[in-house]
Design a protein around this motif. Structure first.
Motif, PDB file in Angstrom:
ATOM      1  N   THR A  95      10.645-107.334 -25.347  1.00 45.14           N
ATOM      2  CA  THR A  95      12.102-107.392 -25.431  1.00 45.14           C
ATOM      3  C   THR A  95      12.632-108.626 -24.718  1.00 45.14           C
ATOM      4  N   CYS A  99      14.699-111.809 -26.318  1.00 39.64           N
ATOM      5  CA  CYS A  99      16.005-112.232 -25.786  1.00 39.64           C
ATOM      6  C   CYS A  99      15.999-113.675 -25.318  1.00 39.64           C
ATOM      7  N   ILE A 118      18.621-104.977 -19.816  1.00 37.28           N
ATOM      8  CA  ILE A 118      17.496-104.642 -20.686  1.00 37.28           C
ATOM      9  C   ILE A 118      16.691-103.493 -20.087  1.00 37.28           C
ATOM     10  N   SER A 133      11.730-101.984 -28.878  1.00 36.09           N
ATOM     11  CA  SER A 133      12.371-103.235 -28.452  1.00 36.09           C
ATOM     12  C   SER A 133      13.492-103.632 -29.411  1.00 36.09           C
ATOM     13  N   ILE A 140      21.717-104.452 -26.409  1.00 31.13           N
ATOM     14  CA  ILE A 140      22.086-105.611 -25.585  1.00 31.13           C
ATOM     15  C   ILE A 140      23.061-106.512 -26.333  1.00 31.13           C
TER      16      ILE A 140
END
Length: 163
Positions: A95, A99, A118, A133, A140
């Motif tokens: 994840t 990002c 997160i 994820s 998010i």
């Protein structure tokens, strides 16, 4: 229950420390030092599972994964599965990679609040909330759309120069 999540660099500096049980700051720092001393003394070819009773207390286990310059560490009790915790570290790192596009230590340092967001999407109060994820990324992105945008510092540059 997950008791703590730590992200340490290879010099032992904590880049993220989240405790799900109350510990005084001095005890947290001592725990971080003890965990790092165990991690840096382990050979590369040994298991990623450590009995953490001497470090954290009764019924504590530790799972870690070493990526580049960071150690990702989960401390948990016997109600959690060790392999599931190792997989959860992988979800957390994947994840972060999505990002930040190949997450590195500087991403962790400069995006501290996003990293906490997160982690909070994955684990709440020591309990696993989400293991996908993709779902964490969606949450998010939704959070970032809802949060007020901060004015750009360059917008105020003419004001600063005029004085």
């Amino acid at each position: 229950m997950i008791k703590a999540v730590l992200v340490l660099n290879t010099q032992g500096k904590p880049r993220l420390a989240k405790f799900y049980e109350f510990r005084p700051v001095e005890k947290q720092q001592e725990l971080i030092r003890n965990v790092f001393s165990v991690l840096c003394s382990r050979a590369e070819n040994v298991s990623n599972f450590v009995d953490a009773e001497s470090i954290y207390g009764q019924d504590a286990r530790l799972v870690y994964k070493h990526f580049a310059t960071l150690y990702f560490v989960f401390i948990f009790d016997s109600s959690e599965n060790e392999l599931a915790m190792l997989d959860l570290i992988q979800v957390f790192v994947e994840t972060l990679d999505k990002c930040f596009r190949n997450v590195c230590e500087l991403d962790v340092v400069y995006n501290y609040s996003k990293m906490h967001s997160i982690l909070d999407e994955i684990i709440i109060g020591g309990q696993v909330l989400e293991t996908s994820s993709t779902e964490v990324i969606k949450a998010i992105e939704e959070l970032s759309r809802c949060s007020p945008s901060h004015p750009s510092p360059s917008r105020f540059l003419p004001l600063l120069i005029s004085f």
